[in-house]
Design a protein around this motif. Sequence first.
Motif, mmCIF file in Angstrom:
data_model
loop_
_atom_site.group_PDB
_atom_site.id
_atom_site.type_symbol
_atom_site.label_atom_id
_atom_site.label_comp_id
_atom_site.label_asym_id
_atom_site.label_seq_id
_atom_site.Cartn_x
_atom_site.Cartn_y
_atom_site.Cartn_z
ATOM 1 N N LEU A 127 26.440 35.758 8.179
ATOM 2 C CA LEU A 127 27.680 35.637 7.412
ATOM 3 C C LEU A 127 27.399 35.583 5.919
ATOM 4 C CD1 LEU A 127 29.619 33.047 9.620
ATOM 5 C CD2 LEU A 127 30.037 35.513 9.439
ATOM 6 N N ILE A 128 26.381 34.821 5.533
ATOM 7 C CA ILE A 128 26.067 34.685 4.101
ATOM 8 C C ILE A 128 25.516 35.988 3.545
ATOM 9 C CG2 ILE A 128 24.607 33.461 2.434
ATOM 10 C CD1 ILE A 128 24.731 31.030 4.291
ATOM 11 N N VAL A 129 24.639 36.651 4.306
ATOM 12 C CA VAL A 129 24.084 37.925 3.846
ATOM 13 C C VAL A 129 25.173 38.979 3.748
ATOM 14 C CG1 VAL A 129 22.549 39.823 4.499
ATOM 15 C CG2 VAL A 129 21.744 37.468 4.653
ATOM 16 N N ALA A 130 26.129 38.966 4.670
ATOM 17 C CA ALA A 130 27.220 39.930 4.617
ATOM 18 C C ALA A 130 28.054 39.757 3.345
ATOM 19 C CB ALA A 130 28.106 39.778 5.849
ATOM 20 N N ILE A 131 28.162 38.517 2.860
ATOM 21 C CA ILE A 131 28.910 38.254 1.627
ATOM 22 C C ILE A 131 28.075 38.606 0.405
ATOM 23 C CG2 ILE A 131 29.996 36.453 0.239
ATOM 24 C CD1 ILE A 131 30.660 35.009 2.864
ATOM 25 N N GLN A 132 26.794 38.203 0.401
ATOM 26 C CA GLN A 132 25.929 38.402 -0.758
ATOM 27 C C GLN A 132 25.378 39.822 -0.851
ATOM 28 O OE1 GLN A 132 25.162 36.189 -3.208
ATOM 29 N NE2 GLN A 132 26.548 34.667 -2.311
#
Length: 288
Positions: A139-144
């Motif tokens: 989830l965090i990588v998809a945002i960043q």
Amino acid sequence: MSAAPQTAAEQVATTSAPRRRGHATLVIGIVLTAVIVLAALVSLVWLPYPLSDISGGRLEAPGATHLLGTDRLGRDLLSQLMVGARIALLVGIGAVAIAAVLGTLVGLLAAFARPWVDDAMSATLDVVIAFPVLLLAMLIVAIQGASLGSAILAIGLAMSAVIARLTRILSRRVLAEQYVTAARTSGTGVLGIVRHHVLPNIAPTLAVSLALQFGVAVLAEASLSYLGLGAPPPNASWGRMLQEAQGTVLTAPVGALAPGIAIVALVLGVNFLADGLREFTDPTRRTR
């Protein structure tokens, strides 16, 4: 009829057995981890072939020219494996550092907070821990956006909740001790209690937990790279090597076996190190 008491020799053998097992586990962990670390360090100054070199034949078998063979593009597998070791260690160290700093800070704040604040923080940590590390990292990588830095940040943030809860539990146990009460009575402030009493007592257990989290970080990075969310090319990642080799695993199995064995060796090595450290740092396991 009661059992006969143990002789002195039997008592020594019984108490020394866990320590011998811990010593053997520690040695195995050091050896496995040292091999990966050595490969990563060597890759900083020397590689058999540049990662961009596609002069080798497609899917060559291991030989004198290419010790582990080549992939479907003609790139040297040993070179990719060595750089992959560097990436795995970098992600593991970076993620563990983030989890250690953030998790310890949050855990200490919860331990010293008022009861209602502590309950709210504990509930929040339980909710975060309920989600798998890989899912939170995705989830965090998809945002960043997919990058090596994003992978390190995402995995570190996802693991920090585990360290925070452990720090809170350990810290509250220390704060309940009489010597901490005496320190407070003598006028020692919060920072003094943390520095002189809390951190020295929880550090050994935290070190073992962080070593275990290192293995989790390595597996999470490999999974992200396998899904295309890890370090982008030209960086070589063990997870991406597995993904690229899955279509040719029957014709060129080394392309999948090499990174798979490397991942297992590093994770097992770090876990054995953690187990060995636990044997030597846990007072209940030490010989008297």
